[in-house]
Structures are given as structure tokens and as C-alpha cells.
Enzyme design. Structure first.
Site, mmCIF file in Angstrom:
data_model
loop_
_atom_site.group_PDB
_atom_site.id
_atom_site.type_symbol
_atom_site.label_atom_id
_atom_site.label_comp_id
_atom_site.label_asym_id
_atom_site.label_seq_id
_atom_site.Cartn_x
_atom_site.Cartn_y
_atom_site.Cartn_z
ATOM 1 N N ASN A 110 0.825 -1.203 0.000
ATOM 2 C CA ASN A 110 0.000 0.000 0.000
ATOM 3 C C ASN A 110 0.860 1.253 0.000
ATOM 4 O OD1 ASN A 110 -2.070 -1.800 0.156
ATOM 5 N ND2 ASN A 110 -2.398 -1.553 2.341
ATOM 6 N N VAL A 111 0.345 2.284 -0.602
ATOM 7 C CA VAL A 111 1.076 3.552 -0.671
ATOM 8 C C VAL A 111 0.539 4.531 0.388
ATOM 9 C CG1 VAL A 111 1.701 3.229 -3.079
ATOM 10 C CG2 VAL A 111 -0.451 4.386 -2.540
ATOM 11 N N HIS A 127 5.748 -0.534 -2.739
ATOM 12 C CA HIS A 127 5.336 0.252 -3.903
ATOM 13 C C HIS A 127 5.403 1.745 -3.659
ATOM 14 C CE1 HIS A 127 2.875 -3.543 -5.134
ATOM 15 N NE2 HIS A 127 4.146 -3.642 -5.469
ATOM 16 N N SER A 207 -4.783 -9.382 -3.336
ATOM 17 C CA SER A 207 -5.326 -10.334 -4.321
ATOM 18 C C SER A 207 -4.230 -11.269 -4.816
ATOM 19 C CB SER A 207 -5.915 -9.550 -5.503
ATOM 20 O OG SER A 207 -4.889 -8.722 -6.059
ATOM 21 N N ASN A 231 -8.510 -12.641 4.290
ATOM 22 C CA ASN A 231 -9.123 -12.021 3.120
ATOM 23 C C ASN A 231 -10.551 -12.552 2.992
ATOM 24 O OD1 ASN A 231 -9.759 -11.215 0.393
ATOM 25 N ND2 ASN A 231 -7.572 -11.063 0.009
ATOM 26 N N PRO A 232 -11.535 -11.667 2.715
ATOM 27 C CA PRO A 232 -12.911 -12.168 2.559
ATOM 28 C C PRO A 232 -13.103 -12.969 1.268
ATOM 29 C CG PRO A 232 -12.848 -9.780 2.265
ATOM 30 C CD PRO A 232 -11.490 -10.207 2.641
HETATM 31 C C1 BV8 Z 1 7.930 -4.745 -12.458
HETATM 32 C C2 BV8 Z 1 1.555 1.782 -6.726
HETATM 33 C C3 BV8 Z 1 9.863 -4.952 -13.821
HETATM 34 C C4 BV8 Z 1 0.734 2.543 -7.696
HETATM 35 C C5 BV8 Z 1 1.338 -0.521 -7.497
HETATM 36 C C6 BV8 Z 1 3.045 -6.884 -18.367
HETATM 37 C C7 BV8 Z 1 3.625 -5.651 -18.604
HETATM 38 C C8 BV8 Z 1 4.358 -4.977 -17.649
HETATM 39 C C9 BV8 Z 1 4.529 -5.553 -16.391
HETATM 40 C C10 BV8 Z 1 3.926 -6.773 -16.166
HETATM 41 C C11 BV8 Z 1 3.200 -7.443 -17.121
HETATM 42 N N1 BV8 Z 1 2.772 -8.618 -16.579
HETATM 43 C C12 BV8 Z 1 3.178 -8.683 -15.294
HETATM 44 C C13 BV8 Z 1 3.887 -7.588 -15.053
HETATM 45 C C14 BV8 Z 1 4.488 -7.243 -13.823
HETATM 46 C C15 BV8 Z 1 3.566 -6.229 -13.145
HETATM 47 C C16 BV8 Z 1 2.338 -6.945 -12.643
HETATM 48 O O1 BV8 Z 1 2.433 -7.678 -11.694
HETATM 49 N N2 BV8 Z 1 1.184 -6.709 -13.289
HETATM 50 C C17 BV8 Z 1 -0.025 -7.384 -12.841
HETATM 51 C C18 BV8 Z 1 -1.231 -6.483 -13.117
HETATM 52 C C19 BV8 Z 1 -0.113 -8.723 -13.572
HETATM 53 N N3 BV8 Z 1 4.345 -5.707 -12.081
HETATM 54 C C20 BV8 Z 1 5.046 -4.587 -12.285
HETATM 55 O O2 BV8 Z 1 5.004 -3.900 -13.262
HETATM 56 C C21 BV8 Z 1 5.990 -4.231 -11.134
HETATM 57 N N4 BV8 Z 1 7.253 -3.894 -11.688
HETATM 58 O O3 BV8 Z 1 7.583 -5.861 -12.726
HETATM 59 O O4 BV8 Z 1 9.055 -4.164 -12.957
HETATM 60 C C22 BV8 Z 1 11.181 -4.311 -13.804
HETATM 61 C C23 BV8 Z 1 12.221 -4.944 -13.148
HETATM 62 C C24 BV8 Z 1 13.463 -4.355 -13.162
HETATM 63 C C25 BV8 Z 1 13.640 -3.121 -13.805
HETATM 64 C C26 BV8 Z 1 12.577 -2.484 -14.420
HETATM 65 C C27 BV8 Z 1 11.328 -3.070 -14.417
HETATM 66 C C28 BV8 Z 1 5.477 -3.019 -10.382
HETATM 67 C C29 BV8 Z 1 4.196 -3.350 -9.695
HETATM 68 C C30 BV8 Z 1 3.830 -2.201 -8.747
HETATM 69 C C31 BV8 Z 1 2.706 -1.391 -9.321
HETATM 70 N N5 BV8 Z 1 2.282 -0.358 -8.364
HETATM 71 N N6 BV8 Z 1 1.007 0.428 -6.619
HETATM 72 C C32 BV8 Z 1 -0.577 2.967 -7.112
HETATM 73 O O5 BV8 Z 1 -0.960 2.543 -5.996
HETATM 74 O O6 BV8 Z 1 -1.241 3.778 -7.790
HETATM 75 S S1 BV8 Z 1 0.555 -1.996 -7.399
HETATM 76 C C33 BV8 Z 1 -1.028 -1.850 -6.844
HETATM 77 O O7 BV8 Z 1 -1.547 -3.180 -6.849
HETATM 78 C C34 BV8 Z 1 -1.238 -1.390 -5.419
HETATM 79 O O8 BV8 Z 1 -0.112 -0.912 -4.771
HETATM 80 C C35 BV8 Z 1 -1.670 -2.642 -4.689
HETATM 81 O O9 BV8 Z 1 -1.059 -2.780 -3.480
HETATM 82 C C36 BV8 Z 1 -1.177 -3.680 -5.591
HETATM 83 C C37 BV8 Z 1 -1.712 -5.054 -5.424
HETATM 84 O O10 BV8 Z 1 -3.053 -4.978 -5.339
HETATM 85 P P1 BV8 Z 1 -3.683 -5.438 -3.919
HETATM 86 O O11 BV8 Z 1 -2.999 -4.725 -2.827
HETATM 87 O O12 BV8 Z 1 -3.696 -6.908 -3.886
HETATM 88 O O13 BV8 Z 1 -5.084 -4.819 -4.085
HETATM 89 P P2 BV8 Z 1 -6.260 -5.436 -4.930
HETATM 90 O O14 BV8 Z 1 -7.224 -4.340 -5.134
HETATM 91 O O15 BV8 Z 1 -5.719 -6.195 -6.084
HETATM 92 O O16 BV8 Z 1 -6.867 -6.528 -3.951
HETATM 93 C C38 BV8 Z 1 -7.451 -6.127 -2.733
HETATM 94 C C39 BV8 Z 1 -7.633 -7.394 -1.938
HETATM 95 O O17 BV8 Z 1 -8.179 -7.026 -0.674
HETATM 96 C C40 BV8 Z 1 -8.627 -8.361 -2.578
HETATM 97 O O18 BV8 Z 1 -8.107 -9.682 -2.488
HETATM 98 C C41 BV8 Z 1 -9.858 -8.220 -1.686
HETATM 99 O O19 BV8 Z 1 -10.579 -9.444 -1.571
HETATM 100 C C42 BV8 Z 1 -9.225 -7.886 -0.372
HETATM 101 N N7 BV8 Z 1 -10.104 -7.199 0.576
HETATM 102 C C43 BV8 Z 1 -11.150 -6.369 0.312
HETATM 103 N N8 BV8 Z 1 -11.691 -5.945 1.490
HETATM 104 C C44 BV8 Z 1 -10.955 -6.517 2.493
HETATM 105 C C45 BV8 Z 1 -9.943 -7.303 1.917
HETATM 106 N N9 BV8 Z 1 -9.050 -7.995 2.638
HETATM 107 C C46 BV8 Z 1 -9.161 -7.918 3.987
HETATM 108 N N10 BV8 Z 1 -10.099 -7.182 4.614
HETATM 109 C C47 BV8 Z 1 -11.015 -6.474 3.903
HETATM 110 N N11 BV8 Z 1 -11.965 -5.755 4.536
#
Ligand code: BV8
Length: 261
Positions: A110-111, A127, A207, A231-232
Site C-alpha cells: 500500500n502507498v 510500492h 489479491s 481475506n474475505p
Molecule cells: C515490475 C503503486 C519490472 C501505484 C502498485 C506486463 C507488462 C508490464 C509488467 C507486467 C506485465 N505482466 C506482469 C507484469 C508485472 C507487473 C504486474 O504484476 N502486473 C499485474 C497487473 C499482472 N508488475 C510490475 O510492473 C511491477 N514492476 O515488474 O518491474 C522491472 C524490473 C526491473 C527493472 C525495471 C522493471 C510493479 C508493480 C507495482 C505497481 N504499483 N502500486 C498505485 O498505488 O497507484 S501496485 C497496486 O496493486 C497497489 O499498490 C496494490 O497494493 C497492488 C496489489 O493490489 P492489492 O494490494 O492486492 O489490491 P487489490 O485491489 O488487487 O486486492 C485487494 C484485496 O483485498 C482483494 O483480495 C480483496 O478481496 C481484499 N479485501 C477487500 N476488502 C478486504 C480485503 N481484505 C481484507 N479485509 C477487507 N476488509
């Protein structure tokens, strides 16, 4: 994997005996504070975009004002909300363990600063931090006044990022990790070390989609360290967990703390 809707005796005993806990948190732990999770639908100026569309260097290059305003509004939202019982329970657990010679590390995707505002020490912001800013060109870290937005109302129009006063060529951007950008190595390596040294790993509110952060808990498998997910919903990581506490962290974490206090 043991799927639970409450803390059972086995999980309570595991948590009670743990001396070094490593926590990885995601957007879900801040959900009950009112911070939308990362994959929730966007609203206002950004309703036709997904967060993944906006959180990229290309999006900022294409429309700096749209992306800049999104972050400044999200920063206002974080400042407008409070840590929830899930953040507070982790802070209390960390205090309890530290006072008895153990420890609890928090590495967050988280940010926001809600863990810190709950009184916890955070080992790693994997992040980055939405309140930090830097220049796109010279990299200078820049302190800015708090954004003036009302965190609960999306601003009606976008405004541009400020120009860098030091190099006069760059734009000021959020100092956070966008998709396609590398994670801060010190944060990543500190989290790897904490998970490898832990006798319990707890994954809260993520997630498990975004790499490489989501892969970190799997390091626990190297030494057979027990893995717990809170996680729910089911996630990409649920199958690798020893225990899944299926419920909101704002309820489940305080309950876990009560059983071990
Ligand atoms: C990297 C800051 C390489 C920004 C974030 C294709 C092209 C390019 C890259 C990729 C690609 N395929 C894969 C990649 C890698 C990519 C990636 O993983 N993509 C995903 C979409 C497949 N990753 C990257 O690009 C990373 N960098 O690979 O660089 C590299 C290496 C060397 C040199 C150069 C380059 C960078 C990833 C970081 C991105 N930035 N955040 C911003 O916030 O605006 S990530 C962003 O998603 C958030 O920070 C968040 O933390 C993160 C993950 O999401 P979650 O935290 O899991 O949140 P989400 O909404 O998904 O889920 C919420 C969960 O909470 C759910 O499960 C829900 O059920 C649950 N929930 C809901 N309510 C509750 C609960 N749980 C408990 N209690 C509750 N009440």
C-alpha cells in the site's frame, strides 16, 4: 489449506507461539478505513480508466494532469480517513512481540500511511508512499504541501503537476512504483529476509496478482514456515496457505489478537 471463518484453537496456538511474525499487507487492509482497493472501479475524472491504466509512466507522459490529480486526490482521501481495527491490531501485536524479545515486520504494497498512523513500524513500502514526490528528470525528492482536495469528492477538473524548481526541466511525480518500474531493492530484500527469518507469515488483504510483491510469501515454503491469509475472498495465494481466515481483516485481526493476548 484449512479454510476458517473464525480463529480456531490450532490457529490461535500457532499465533500465540509465534515469536517472529512477517506480515505482507495489500489494499484490502485499508478497505475498512474507506480507501478503495486497487482493483475497485474508478470514479469521477478517472471512471473510464482502470487503476492499472493510470499507474504507469506512459499514462503520466500522455496526460500528466489526469494522473497527477488522481494521485493528489487519493492522497487527500488517505489523509481524510483513519486506520481501522485491522491496522490497530497489527500495531498491538507488533508492540507485544517487541516487548517480549520477538518482533513483527510489516511489508506493505500500500502507498498509504495507515499502518504508521495506527502506531506500527513499517519495514517496507514495496510500492512507495503516496505522500512522497520526486522530479522525473533530476530525481530530486520534493516536499509538497498537503493537497487541498476534499478526499471524498473527486475533483471536477485535472490540474497539472508542478515543474521541478531545481532542474527546471522535469515534472514532479508521485514517488511510487508504477507498473513496469522496478521495486525499491532495499524494501524488497528486507522483506525477503524478514519472511525467511519468520516463524509465521501472515498475508492480509491482497489479491496476490501484482508481481514481484505477491510472490514474496512463497519464500515461506522454503522452510515450511506456516502461512496464514486474511481475506474475505479467495486469492491467487489461497491455495498455498496453511490457514485461510475468510473474512474482513478489521474483524479477523482483532479476534486473532484477543485469542493470543
Ligand atoms: C515490475 C503503486 C519490472 C501505484 C502498485 C506486463 C507488462 C508490464 C509488467 C507486467 C506485465 N505482466 C506482469 C507484469 C508485472 C507487473 C504486474 O504484476 N502486473 C499485474 C497487473 C499482472 N508488475 C510490475 O510492473 C511491477 N514492476 O515488474 O518491474 C522491472 C524490473 C526491473 C527493472 C525495471 C522493471 C510493479 C508493480 C507495482 C505497481 N504499483 N502500486 C498505485 O498505488 O497507484 S501496485 C497496486 O496493486 C497497489 O499498490 C496494490 O497494493 C497492488 C496489489 O493490489 P492489492 O494490494 O492486492 O489490491 P487489490 O485491489 O488487487 O486486492 C485487494 C484485496 O483485498 C482483494 O483480495 C480483496 O478481496 C481484499 N479485501 C477487500 N476488502 C478486504 C480485503 N481484505 C481484507 N479485509 C477487507 N476488509
Amino acid at each position: 489449506m484449512k479454510l476458517l471463518d473464525h480463529v480456531d484453537d490450532e490457529l490461535a496456538a500457532l499465533a500465540r507461539d509465534a515469536r517472529h511474525v512477517a506480515v505482507l499487507s495489500g489494499a484490502g487492509i485499508s478497505a475498512e478505513s474507506g480507501v478503495p482497493t486497487f482493483r475497485e472501479v474508478q470514479t469521477g475524472l478517472w471512471e473510464q480508466f482502470s487503476a492499472e491504466d493510470l499507474a504507469t509512466p506512459d499514462a503520466f507522459d500522455d496526460d500528466p494532469a489526469l494522473v497527477w490529480t488522481w494521485y493528489r486526490w487519493r492522497q487527500s482521501l488517505v489523509q481524510a480517513v483513519e486506520p481501522n481495527p485491522g491496522h490497530l491490531a497489527l500495531a498491538r501485536w507488533q508492540k507485544q512481540l517487541t516487548e517480549t524479545g520477538g518482533g513483527l515486520s510489516i511489508s506493505t504494497q500500500n502507498v498509504d500511511d495507515l499502518h504508521e498512523r495506527a502506531g506500527a513500524e513499517v519495514l517496507a513500502h514495496l510500492h512507495g508512499n503516496i505522500a512522497a514526490h520526486r522530479c522525473t528528470d533530476c530525481g530530486a525528492s520534493v516536499q509538497l504541501p498537503a493537497p487541498g482536495y476534499d478526499g471524498f469528492e473527486a475533483p471536477p477538473e485535472a490540474e497539472g503537476p508542478p515543474a521541478c524548481e531545481r532542474c527546471a526541466t522535469g515534472l514532479i511525480r508521485p514517488d511510487i512504483v508504477w507498473f513496469g518500474e522496478a521495486l525499491p531493492m532495499d524494501a524488497f530484500e528486507a522483506t525477503m529476509a524478514a519472511i525467511r527469518a519468520a516463524d509465521l507469515v501472515v498475508v492480509v488483504g491482497t489479491s496476490g496478482i501484482v508481481q514481484p510483491a505477491a510472490g514474496l510469501p512463497l519464500l515461506a515454503l522454503e522452510r515450511g514456515t506456516p502461512l496464514v491469509e486474511v481475506n474475505p475472498q479467495e486469492t491467487e495465494l489461497s491455495e498455498t496457505m496453511d490457514f485461510v481466515l475468510r473474512g474482513p481483516s478489521g474483524q479477523m485481526l482483532p479476534t486473532l489478537l484477543e485469542t493470543i493476548s
